[in-house]
Design an enzyme around this catalytic site. Structure first.
Site, mmCIF file in Angstrom:
data_model
loop_
_atom_site.group_PDB
_atom_site.id
_atom_site.type_symbol
_atom_site.label_atom_id
_atom_site.label_comp_id
_atom_site.label_asym_id
_atom_site.label_seq_id
_atom_site.Cartn_x
_atom_site.Cartn_y
_atom_site.Cartn_z
ATOM 1 N N LYS A 8 70.710 2.183 -87.994
ATOM 2 C CA LYS A 8 70.503 3.599 -88.323
ATOM 3 C C LYS A 8 69.306 3.723 -89.253
ATOM 4 O O LYS A 8 68.960 2.807 -90.000
ATOM 5 C CB LYS A 8 71.749 4.220 -88.964
ATOM 6 N N PRO A 92 67.854 -6.694 -89.205
ATOM 7 C CA PRO A 92 67.646 -7.407 -90.469
ATOM 8 C C PRO A 92 68.620 -6.951 -91.550
ATOM 9 O O PRO A 92 69.077 -5.803 -91.566
ATOM 10 C CB PRO A 92 66.203 -7.076 -90.843
ATOM 11 N N VAL A 93 68.948 -7.881 -92.443
ATOM 12 C CA VAL A 93 69.929 -7.643 -93.513
ATOM 13 C C VAL A 93 69.204 -7.119 -94.755
ATOM 14 O O VAL A 93 68.041 -7.443 -95.001
ATOM 15 C CB VAL A 93 70.679 -8.954 -93.821
ATOM 16 N N ALA A 94 69.913 -6.293 -95.556
ATOM 17 C CA ALA A 94 69.360 -5.722 -96.800
ATOM 18 C C ALA A 94 68.049 -5.005 -96.520
ATOM 19 O O ALA A 94 67.068 -5.156 -97.243
ATOM 20 C CB ALA A 94 69.177 -6.797 -97.863
ATOM 21 N N LEU A 97 68.911 -0.426 -92.989
ATOM 22 C CA LEU A 97 69.169 -0.091 -91.588
ATOM 23 C C LEU A 97 70.657 -0.132 -91.237
ATOM 24 O O LEU A 97 71.025 0.102 -90.088
ATOM 25 C CB LEU A 97 68.404 -1.045 -90.667
ATOM 26 N N GLY A 100 75.118 -4.191 -91.180
ATOM 27 C CA GLY A 100 76.487 -4.615 -91.481
ATOM 28 C C GLY A 100 77.484 -3.493 -91.290
ATOM 29 O O GLY A 100 78.598 -3.712 -90.774
ATOM 30 N N SER A 101 77.106 -2.287 -91.692
ATOM 31 C CA SER A 101 77.986 -1.131 -91.510
ATOM 32 C C SER A 101 78.214 -0.838 -90.034
ATOM 33 O O SER A 101 79.325 -0.500 -89.611
ATOM 34 C CB SER A 101 77.387 0.104 -92.206
ATOM 35 N N SER A 102 77.161 -0.969 -89.232
ATOM 36 C CA SER A 102 77.289 -0.731 -87.795
ATOM 37 C C SER A 102 78.182 -1.785 -87.156
ATOM 38 O O SER A 102 79.034 -1.465 -86.311
ATOM 39 C CB SER A 102 75.909 -0.735 -87.132
ATOM 40 N N ASP A 134 78.220 4.271 -95.100
ATOM 41 C CA ASP A 134 77.526 4.439 -93.822
ATOM 42 C C ASP A 134 78.413 4.183 -92.612
ATOM 43 O O ASP A 134 78.053 4.559 -91.486
ATOM 44 C CB ASP A 134 76.335 3.473 -93.738
#
Length: 297
Positions: A8, A92-94, A97, A100-102, A134
């Site tokens: 996102k 990509p992490v942190a 975007l 992790g929530s998605s 999120d």
């Protein structure tokens, strides 16, 4: 059973103040894009959650939001069986975007279907809110207004289709640290102002891409770009290479270049990738997704 978990972006992010519960009151327009992780879930005879895959930055352990989401679903549904989950990371992490929530949102959707729980979208969103601000939005995706701490959702007209150059620097940004550094006044209180969200919503109602890119904005940009001036240079480079506008997503540090045209997006992405100055930066090209386009696959 598997599904794609979309990233996102924020088309707007207005921080209205600091709440008594430690969160911040926000008003933002969120949008899913065609940059995906993949989540595969199957029932197993053993009891518990067995997570594999992930990445060095999102390891397959109890700290992973996918593990927490699966454990929460089993507990809330009163199920004593188990699930094996394989997580393929691409977002990509942190990066601002919400990868992790998605992943967590898609895990809830998959387990609801796999276990025959019959939960509605609203019921899944309520469960998702226990995992993070999120996560509820990513149950449905598309285009939505998020308020409160981000968990109160209102569907909005779909954004005009456009393309993005998504550029992730080789460093992260801590969301709590960015919000803390913003120094927002207590909420309610402070001085009322019209932020980017109202302008973005008007542009969406008009269906105007031009009005939309003129309206996008992010209150957190000033903090993260203040720490990393190269992000401002990156924004300027994306515009030089043909993008109509550039903006940081979420708490950053990912920078987005906006264009109506796929060929422009791919040319700009190639220019960034081939520049030695931006060595080590991850670059992707993605278009916007509607809620109806879904995440099967």
């Amino acid at each position: 059973m598997q599904m794609l978990a979309p990233a996102k972006i924020n088309l707007s992010l207005d921080v209205l103040g600091r709440r008594d519960d430690g969160y911040h009151q926000v008003s933002m327009v969120m949008q899913t894009i065609a940059l995906f992780d993949r989540v595969h879930v199957e029932e197993v005879s053993r009891s518990g959650v067995f997570l594999s895959g992930g990445s060095s930055e999102a390891p397959p352990d109890r700290s992973n939001l996918v593990y927490r989401a699966a454990a929460l679903v089993l507990a809330r549904a009163g199920r004593t069986g188990g699930v094996a989950i394989d997580l393929v990371k691409n977002i990509p992490v942190a990066a601002g975007l919400a990868g992790g929530s998605s992943d967590a949102a898609i895990t809830i959707k998959l387990m609801n279907r796999l276990l025959g729980l019959g939960w509605s979208l609203a019921e899944m969103e309520a469960l998702a809110a226990e995992l993070g601000s999120d996560v509820p939005f990513l149950i449905r995706g598309g285009t939505a207004l998020a308020s409160g701490r981000g968990e109160q959702l209102t569907a909005l007209p779909a954004a005009p289709t456009f393309w993005l150059v998504v550029v992730k620097p080789p460093f992260g940004a801590s969301t709590p640290r960015v919000y803390q550094a913003l120094g927002a006044p207590p909420y309610p209180g402070g001085q009322h102002r019209e932020g980017a969200t109202a302008k973005v919503m008007a542009a969406l109602a008009a269906g105007s891409y031009g009005a939309l890119i003129a309206a996008v904005g992010n209150d957190l940009e000033q903090v993260t770009i203040g720490w990393h001036q190269e992000l401002q240079e990156l924004k300027e480079a994306l515009v030089r290479h043909g993008c109509d506008r550039a903006l940081m997503s979420g708490s950053g540090p990912t920078i987005l270049g906006f264009t109506e045209h796929e060929d422009v997006a791919r040319q700009a992405a190639q220019a960034i990738e081939q520049s030695a100055y931006w060595s080590g930066y991850g670059v992707w090209v993605a278009k916007t997704l509607t809620e109806q386009e879904g995440n099967e696959g």
